[in-house]
Write a protein that holds these residues in place. Sequence first.
Motif, mmCIF file in Angstrom:
data_model
loop_
_atom_site.group_PDB
_atom_site.id
_atom_site.type_symbol
_atom_site.label_atom_id
_atom_site.label_comp_id
_atom_site.label_asym_id
_atom_site.label_seq_id
_atom_site.Cartn_x
_atom_site.Cartn_y
_atom_site.Cartn_z
ATOM 1 N N GLN A 81 0.860 -1.176 0.000
ATOM 2 C CA GLN A 81 0.000 0.000 0.000
ATOM 3 C C GLN A 81 0.901 1.232 0.000
ATOM 4 N N THR A 82 0.719 2.120 -0.967
ATOM 5 C CA THR A 82 1.592 3.277 -1.126
ATOM 6 C C THR A 82 0.776 4.563 -1.077
ATOM 7 N N ILE A 83 1.315 5.539 -0.350
ATOM 8 C CA ILE A 83 0.753 6.884 -0.293
ATOM 9 C C ILE A 83 1.858 7.843 -0.724
ATOM 10 N N ASP A 84 1.529 8.782 -1.605
ATOM 11 C CA ASP A 84 2.497 9.778 -2.046
ATOM 12 C C ASP A 84 1.801 11.137 -2.086
ATOM 13 N N VAL A 85 2.445 12.140 -1.499
ATOM 14 C CA VAL A 85 1.940 13.507 -1.516
ATOM 15 C C VAL A 85 3.047 14.380 -2.076
ATOM 16 N N GLY A 86 2.706 15.246 -3.043
ATOM 17 C CA GLY A 86 3.746 16.036 -3.678
ATOM 18 C C GLY A 86 3.328 17.453 -3.988
ATOM 19 N N LEU A 87 4.334 18.272 -4.253
ATOM 20 C CA LEU A 87 4.139 19.663 -4.613
ATOM 21 C C LEU A 87 5.130 19.990 -5.728
ATOM 22 N N ASP A 88 4.629 20.519 -6.840
ATOM 23 C CA ASP A 88 5.476 20.997 -7.934
ATOM 24 C C ASP A 88 5.360 22.516 -7.953
ATOM 25 N N PHE A 89 6.487 23.215 -8.166
ATOM 26 C CA PHE A 89 6.436 24.668 -8.137
ATOM 27 C C PHE A 89 7.428 25.275 -9.121
ATOM 28 N N GLY A 90 7.121 26.484 -9.537
ATOM 29 C CA GLY A 90 7.997 27.253 -10.424
ATOM 30 C C GLY A 90 7.876 28.724 -10.097
ATOM 31 N N PHE A 91 8.998 29.450 -10.186
ATOM 32 C CA PHE A 91 9.017 30.877 -9.892
ATOM 33 C C PHE A 91 9.643 31.635 -11.056
ATOM 34 N N LEU A 92 9.221 32.878 -11.215
ATOM 35 C CA LEU A 92 9.786 33.785 -12.211
ATOM 36 C C LEU A 92 9.793 33.169 -13.602
ATOM 37 N N LYS A 93 8.610 32.878 -14.103
ATOM 38 C CA LYS A 93 8.405 32.263 -15.425
ATOM 39 C C LYS A 93 9.175 30.949 -15.549
ATOM 40 N N ASN A 94 9.137 30.168 -14.493
ATOM 41 C CA ASN A 94 9.788 28.842 -14.388
ATOM 42 C C ASN A 94 11.305 28.899 -14.539
ATOM 43 N N ARG A 95 11.898 30.025 -14.194
ATOM 44 C CA ARG A 95 13.361 30.088 -14.167
ATOM 45 C C ARG A 95 13.893 29.217 -13.024
ATOM 46 N N PHE A 96 13.136 29.178 -11.935
ATOM 47 C CA PHE A 96 13.443 28.302 -10.804
ATOM 48 C C PHE A 96 12.259 27.345 -10.644
ATOM 49 N N THR A 97 12.518 26.045 -10.702
ATOM 50 C CA THR A 97 11.460 25.045 -10.551
ATOM 51 C C THR A 97 11.887 24.011 -9.525
ATOM 52 N N GLY A 98 10.922 23.244 -9.082
ATOM 53 C CA GLY A 98 11.238 22.193 -8.129
ATOM 54 C C GLY A 98 10.032 21.344 -7.812
ATOM 55 N N SER A 99 10.311 20.315 -7.054
ATOM 56 C CA SER A 99 9.235 19.437 -6.589
ATOM 57 C C SER A 99 9.634 18.838 -5.251
ATOM 58 N N PHE A 100 8.624 18.529 -4.482
ATOM 59 C CA PHE A 100 8.807 17.871 -3.187
ATOM 60 C C PHE A 100 7.833 16.709 -3.128
ATOM 61 N N ASP A 101 8.304 15.551 -2.663
ATOM 62 C CA ASP A 101 7.456 14.367 -2.506
ATOM 63 C C ASP A 101 7.699 13.730 -1.149
ATOM 64 N N TYR A 102 6.620 13.322 -0.523
ATOM 65 C CA TYR A 102 6.684 12.474 0.670
ATOM 66 C C TYR A 102 5.978 11.173 0.308
ATOM 67 N N TYR A 103 6.602 10.038 0.604
ATOM 68 C CA TYR A 103 5.994 8.754 0.278
ATOM 69 C C TYR A 103 6.080 7.808 1.471
ATOM 70 N N ARG A 104 5.145 6.872 1.482
ATOM 71 C CA ARG A 104 5.088 5.848 2.531
ATOM 72 C C ARG A 104 4.544 4.581 1.885
ATOM 73 N N LYS A 105 5.343 3.524 1.920
ATOM 74 C CA LYS A 105 4.944 2.250 1.314
ATOM 75 C C LYS A 105 5.022 1.172 2.390
ATOM 76 N N ASN A 106 3.891 0.502 2.607
ATOM 77 C CA ASN A 106 3.823 -0.554 3.607
ATOM 78 C C ASN A 106 3.603 -1.891 2.898
ATOM 79 N N ASN A 107 4.574 -2.782 2.994
ATOM 80 C CA ASN A 107 4.489 -4.120 2.397
ATOM 81 C C ASN A 107 4.075 -5.104 3.484
ATOM 82 N N THR A 108 2.978 -5.813 3.262
ATOM 83 C CA THR A 108 2.485 -6.768 4.247
ATOM 84 C C THR A 108 2.340 -8.146 3.619
ATOM 85 N N ASP A 109 2.130 -9.128 4.465
ATOM 86 C CA ASP A 109 1.977 -10.525 4.048
ATOM 87 C C ASP A 109 3.164 -11.012 3.230
#
Length: 186
Positions: A81-109
Amino acid sequence: SLFPSASVGWRLSEENFMKAQSAVSELKLRASWGQAGNYNIGDYSGIATLGFANYTFGGVQVGGQSPNRISNPDLTWEKSQTIDVGLDFGFLKNRFTGSFDYYRKNNTDLLLNVPVPQNTGFASALSNIGEVLNQGWEIELTSRNINKGDFQWTTSVNLSHNENKVVHLAPGDAQIWIPSSFDISH
């Protein structure tokens, strides 16, 4: 088996309340959740099978068959079971861009060979017993330093952190010893 998933995204930079400003050129929130299964249990792994074995009959060694695996009709697919939360961003007409992701994966059985009592005649039995948690974050930052004709200069930086945790193993969370081809005892 049924393994559902879903994802959503919201491009805030396209909303009316964001169009009035000029500093933020891209802003997007995203989230996903999903389940998956690993069906690589192996053919007939849940049933006892026969293997070839020698035995003595009337003082003569002869070939025969004997059980070579304990049955476990309750074996199932490994599950993730996987959960992912992210944010993509750009500043000044995308001269500076980036992304942030947090993920959590739980493997069972997880399928593991668990030690069984010696009086069964076997050393281990395949069972859905393990659980492993994997979680972390990732950041990517990019800047377009120069973009003039044929000459372009871009800089990117990636940072990440990942943590794996064995949540459950054998009954009572006892350790499972795996023989090593290297001269290591554990």
